[in-house]
Design a protein around this motif. Structure first.
Motif, short mmCIF file in Angstrom:
data_model
loop_
_atom_site.label_atom_id
_atom_site.label_comp_id
_atom_site.label_asym_id
_atom_site.label_seq_id
_atom_site.Cartn_x
_atom_site.Cartn_y
_atom_site.Cartn_z
N ILE A 16 0.84 -1.20 0.00
CA ILE A 16 0.00 0.00 0.00
C ILE A 16 0.87 1.25 0.00
N ILE A 17 1.93 1.25 0.81
CA ILE A 17 2.83 2.41 0.89
C ILE A 17 3.45 2.69 -0.48
N ILE A 18 3.95 1.65 -1.14
CA ILE A 18 4.57 1.83 -2.46
C ILE A 18 3.53 2.34 -3.47
N THR A 19 2.33 1.80 -3.40
CA THR A 19 1.27 2.25 -4.31
C THR A 19 0.96 3.73 -4.10
N ILE A 40 3.16 10.78 -7.66
CA ILE A 40 3.94 11.40 -8.73
C ILE A 40 2.97 12.10 -9.68
N PRO A 41 3.11 13.40 -9.86
CA PRO A 41 2.17 14.11 -10.74
C PRO A 41 2.41 13.73 -12.20
N SER A 79 12.67 6.21 -2.43
CA SER A 79 11.65 5.70 -1.51
C SER A 79 11.28 4.26 -1.85
N PHE A 80 11.23 3.94 -3.13
CA PHE A 80 10.97 2.55 -3.52
C PHE A 80 12.07 1.64 -3.00
N LEU A 81 13.34 2.06 -3.16
CA LEU A 81 14.45 1.25 -2.65
C LEU A 81 14.40 1.11 -1.13
N VAL A 82 14.00 2.18 -0.45
CA VAL A 82 13.85 2.12 1.01
C VAL A 82 12.79 1.08 1.37
N CYS A 83 11.64 1.11 0.70
CA CYS A 83 10.58 0.14 0.96
C CYS A 83 11.02 -1.28 0.62
N PHE A 84 11.65 -1.43 -0.53
CA PHE A 84 12.09 -2.76 -0.93
C PHE A 84 13.13 -3.30 0.03
N ASN A 85 14.05 -2.45 0.45
CA ASN A 85 15.07 -2.89 1.40
C ASN A 85 14.44 -3.32 2.73
N PHE A 86 13.48 -2.53 3.22
CA PHE A 86 12.78 -2.87 4.45
C PHE A 86 12.08 -4.22 4.30
N ILE A 109 13.19 11.00 -5.96
CA ILE A 109 12.78 10.66 -4.60
C ILE A 109 11.88 9.43 -4.61
N TYR A 110 11.08 9.26 -5.67
CA TYR A 110 10.28 8.02 -5.77
C TYR A 110 11.19 6.81 -5.83
#
Length: 191
Positions: free
Chosen positions: A16-19, A25-26, A49-56, A45-46
């Motif tokens: 959900i967070i990644i979605t 993104i406009p 943030s995607f890499l941060v989510c994927f890493n987590f 930044i997307y």
């Protein structure tokens, strides 16, 4: 408590967070390269943030594959971690719209640090909740990654405050990438 349903909850929240992040993104106002280039900070930044989510997700997936049982300390600490982590879509947009400002970058880095600290606390609670799990102890016992993350992102915050705010994002990204790269570099230099 068994871990399968808990892992599924973590996976669902991260999806959900990644979605939400990608939906923030406009759209480019026109169909030109120039209009798309105007959104470069949003895409940068997307991607981070995607890499941060994927890493987590990757770290938790690898750790929880070793876990046999969890207790309420693990559940509630992970819940609080996910609460902090759920701010990522807002912080991603905040940084994208104020890319060279210190405060948005600082908040992004702070959420990154809090998540790292809470993850370390979860690892400690996992070892306590499953004391006979030798594989888990070996995997989590010698980890210096959280300390490296804290030092690197804190250094980025100092550099960001004094000179260049995007240094915070760069250090967040480096704290994810360096644990993968450094062992390979050591192996190459050692041979």
């Amino acid at each position: 408590m068994q871990t399968e349903r808990f892992e599924a909850l973590i996976d669902a929240i991260l999806a959900i967070i990644i979605t939400i992040i990608v939906l923030e993104i406009p759209l480019a106002p026109t169909g030109t390269w120039g209009a798309l280039f105007e959104l470069r900070y949003e895409f940068i930044i997307y991607a981070i943030s995607f890499l941060v989510c994927f890493n987590f997700w990757n770290v938790n997936n690898n750790i929880f594959s070793l876990v046999n049982k969890i207790d309420p300390k693990v559940i509630w600490t992970m819940g609080f971690t996910l609460l902090i982590f759920s701010l990522l879509p807002y912080l991603t947009t905040f940084v994208a719209e104020n890319f060279y400002e210190f405060f948005p970058q600082f908040l992004y880095g702070l959420s990154f640090l809090i998540t790292a600290f809470l993850s370390e606390l979860i690892f400690h609670f996992l070892i306590k909740s499953d004391p006979g799990n030798i594989a888990l102890r070996l995997t989590l016992g010698n980890s210096k990654i959280v300390l490296q993350t804290i030092v690197l992102v804190s250094a980025g915050m100092i550099i960001g405050y004094l000179f260049y705010p995007p240094a915070i994002l760069i250090c967040c990204l480096l704290s994810i990438v360096l644990p993968w790269i450094l062992p390979k570099i050591k192996n190459l230099l050692g041979k």
